[in-house]
Write a protein that holds these residues in place. Structure first.
Motif, mmCIF file in Angstrom:
data_model
loop_
_atom_site.group_PDB
_atom_site.id
_atom_site.type_symbol
_atom_site.label_atom_id
_atom_site.label_comp_id
_atom_site.label_asym_id
_atom_site.label_seq_id
_atom_site.Cartn_x
_atom_site.Cartn_y
_atom_site.Cartn_z
ATOM 1 N N UNK A 101 0.828 -1.210 0.000
ATOM 2 C CA UNK A 101 0.000 0.000 0.000
ATOM 3 C C UNK A 101 0.858 1.253 0.000
ATOM 4 N N UNK A 102 1.964 1.230 0.754
ATOM 5 C CA UNK A 102 2.850 2.393 0.815
ATOM 6 C C UNK A 102 3.493 2.664 -0.528
ATOM 7 N N UNK A 103 3.957 1.589 -1.204
ATOM 8 C CA UNK A 103 4.605 1.802 -2.501
ATOM 9 C C UNK A 103 3.616 2.256 -3.561
ATOM 10 N N UNK A 104 2.382 1.754 -3.485
ATOM 11 C CA UNK A 104 1.360 2.244 -4.411
ATOM 12 C C UNK A 104 1.100 3.726 -4.200
ATOM 13 N N UNK A 105 0.969 4.114 -2.928
ATOM 14 C CA UNK A 105 0.699 5.524 -2.628
ATOM 15 C C UNK A 105 1.864 6.409 -3.044
ATOM 16 N N UNK A 106 3.092 5.975 -2.757
ATOM 17 C CA UNK A 106 4.259 6.763 -3.132
ATOM 18 C C UNK A 106 4.352 6.904 -4.648
ATOM 19 N N UNK A 107 3.990 5.849 -5.376
ATOM 20 C CA UNK A 107 4.125 5.857 -6.824
ATOM 21 C C UNK A 107 3.042 6.684 -7.512
ATOM 22 N N UNK A 108 2.116 7.230 -6.730
ATOM 23 C CA UNK A 108 1.143 8.181 -7.265
ATOM 24 C C UNK A 108 1.419 9.589 -6.746
ATOM 25 N N UNK A 109 2.496 9.747 -5.988
ATOM 26 C CA UNK A 109 2.824 11.028 -5.362
ATOM 27 C C UNK A 109 3.574 11.927 -6.350
ATOM 28 N N UNK A 110 3.094 13.140 -6.592
ATOM 29 C CA UNK A 110 3.745 14.018 -7.575
ATOM 30 C C UNK A 110 5.214 14.295 -7.288
ATOM 31 N N UNK A 111 5.581 14.461 -6.011
ATOM 32 C CA UNK A 111 6.979 14.758 -5.685
ATOM 33 C C UNK A 111 7.876 13.577 -6.025
ATOM 34 N N UNK A 112 7.435 12.358 -5.700
ATOM 35 C CA UNK A 112 8.211 11.167 -6.026
ATOM 36 C C UNK A 112 8.321 10.988 -7.532
ATOM 37 N N UNK A 113 7.208 11.129 -8.232
ATOM 38 C CA UNK A 113 7.218 10.948 -9.686
ATOM 39 C C UNK A 113 8.105 11.979 -10.370
ATOM 40 N N UNK A 114 8.125 13.193 -9.843
ATOM 41 C CA UNK A 114 8.995 14.218 -10.427
ATOM 42 C C UNK A 114 10.456 13.836 -10.266
ATOM 43 N N UNK A 115 10.827 13.337 -9.071
ATOM 44 C CA UNK A 115 12.200 12.884 -8.850
ATOM 45 C C UNK A 115 12.545 11.718 -9.765
ATOM 46 N N UNK A 116 11.615 10.776 -9.910
ATOM 47 C CA UNK A 116 11.858 9.592 -10.728
ATOM 48 C C UNK A 116 12.019 9.971 -12.194
ATOM 49 N N UNK A 117 11.171 10.864 -12.660
ATOM 50 C CA UNK A 117 11.268 11.303 -14.045
ATOM 51 C C UNK A 117 12.568 12.048 -14.298
ATOM 52 N N UNK A 118 12.967 12.871 -13.337
ATOM 53 C CA UNK A 118 14.180 13.670 -13.495
ATOM 54 C C UNK A 118 15.426 12.800 -13.515
#
Length: 306
Positions: free
Chosen positions: A263-280
């Motif tokens: 559940x935590x990883x699903x929630x993190x993987x929808x988090x804009x801040x995390x996704x921005x870091x991952x994309x960058x």
């Protein structure tokens, strides 16, 4: 939970560690513990055999551990990846491209290329994949194409493509968007296909490069078909690439702890801040992520189908 440690693959582990604590029960502190060596096998061996299963330790693995287990290159005494509690997995998507001067019509040019075109190969694994793909286009090494080895890294290969020494290259999405896409926009290079994302039933395009076809789509557009052992190997390689990074808990972790991590990883993987870091950092997006039972099924398929 009073603390979480993440081991192996330092860069990806640190990216996860920066965010995951916000989504786990109790918002624990996250300590990154690097256990490198032997392409991740040392860290894996410790984790699979010795890590406590109470939820205080999770592992972030990368590289090609699932592929290596599938082909028998893991230590004989190492427990199978399938024995772990799989929380999530993240795949990579490669983009294949060429100099327009040599392959002016993209993948269709492979039916009658201006031979031989030069292909940079960084590893034996890429060489095997490319050999299989080219064979489905009816190409033979030494006749229509030649492999060039010995480059120290991807940056040097990109320079060689710009100089016209290499005609065909591969890049992960992040590097493609940074270094190759401007050349494509200028009309100097042309995209051929992407490796795509392995879903439960089929391989589909990664939305981060949605305008580039998958290999199977590019082959079909040129009149070819995915049949035989080479096609099976190409599909397996994409599935293996789709679980190249994975999060796991040790064998025997309580079901409630596993559910909390998923559940935590699903929630993190929808988090804009995390996704921005991952994309960058890598160009990876939500398309390339699987969780819980879906992630386990994808890994088990890689282990069994090779």
């Amino acid at each position: 939970m009073t603390g979480v440690q993440t081991c192996a693959l330092p860069i990806w582990a640190r990216l996860n560690a920066r965010h995951i604590g916000r989504f786990l029960p109790g918002a624990p502190s996250v300590i990154v513990q690097n256990r490198g060596g032997a392409a991740g096998k040392i860290g894996y061996g410790w984790f699979a055999a010795q890590a406590p299963a109470d939820g205080t330790v999770a592992a972030a693995f990368g590289g090609a551990l699932a592929q290596e287990e599938a082909v028998g290159e893991m230590p004989r005494d190492a427990p199978s990846i399938a024995s772990l509690e799989i929380v999530a997995s993240v795949g990579d998507t490669d983009v294949f491209f060429a100099r327009r001067e040599k392959l002016p019509e993209g993948a269709a040019s492979l039916r009658s290329p201006r031979a031989p075109f030069a292909v940079a190969v960084e590893s034996d694994a890429f060489g095997k994949l490319l050999t299989a793909q080219f064979s489905l286009f009816g190409l033979t090494e030494g006749r229509e194409y030649k492999f060039v080895r010995g480059f120290p890294g991807g940056a040097e290969i990109m320079l060689a493509v710009r100089r016209g020494e290499i005609d065909f290259n591969i890049a992960r999405i992040g590097l493609y968007r940074q270094a190759a896409a401007p050349e494509v926009a200028a009309g100097n290079w042309t995209p051929l296909w992407q490796s795509g994302v392995a879903g439960p039933e089929r391989i589909r395009r990664n939305g981060a490069v949605a305008d580039i076809p998958t290999f199977e789509e590019a082959l079909a557009a040129s009149g070819g078909a995915m049949t035989g052992a080479a096609a099976d190997f190409v599909r397996w390689n994409v599935r293996a690439n789709g679980v190249v990074r994975f999060i796991a808990l040790p064998r025997g972790a309580p079901a409630g702890v596993v559910a909390a991590y998923v559940a935590a990883w699903k929630a993190m993987s929808a988090d804009p801040a995390f996704l921005a870091d991952l994309d960058r950092t890598s160009g990876i997006g939500p398309d390339a992520m699987l969780f819980g039972a879906d992630s386990r099924a994808a890994i088990v398929r890689v282990l069994r189908e090779r």
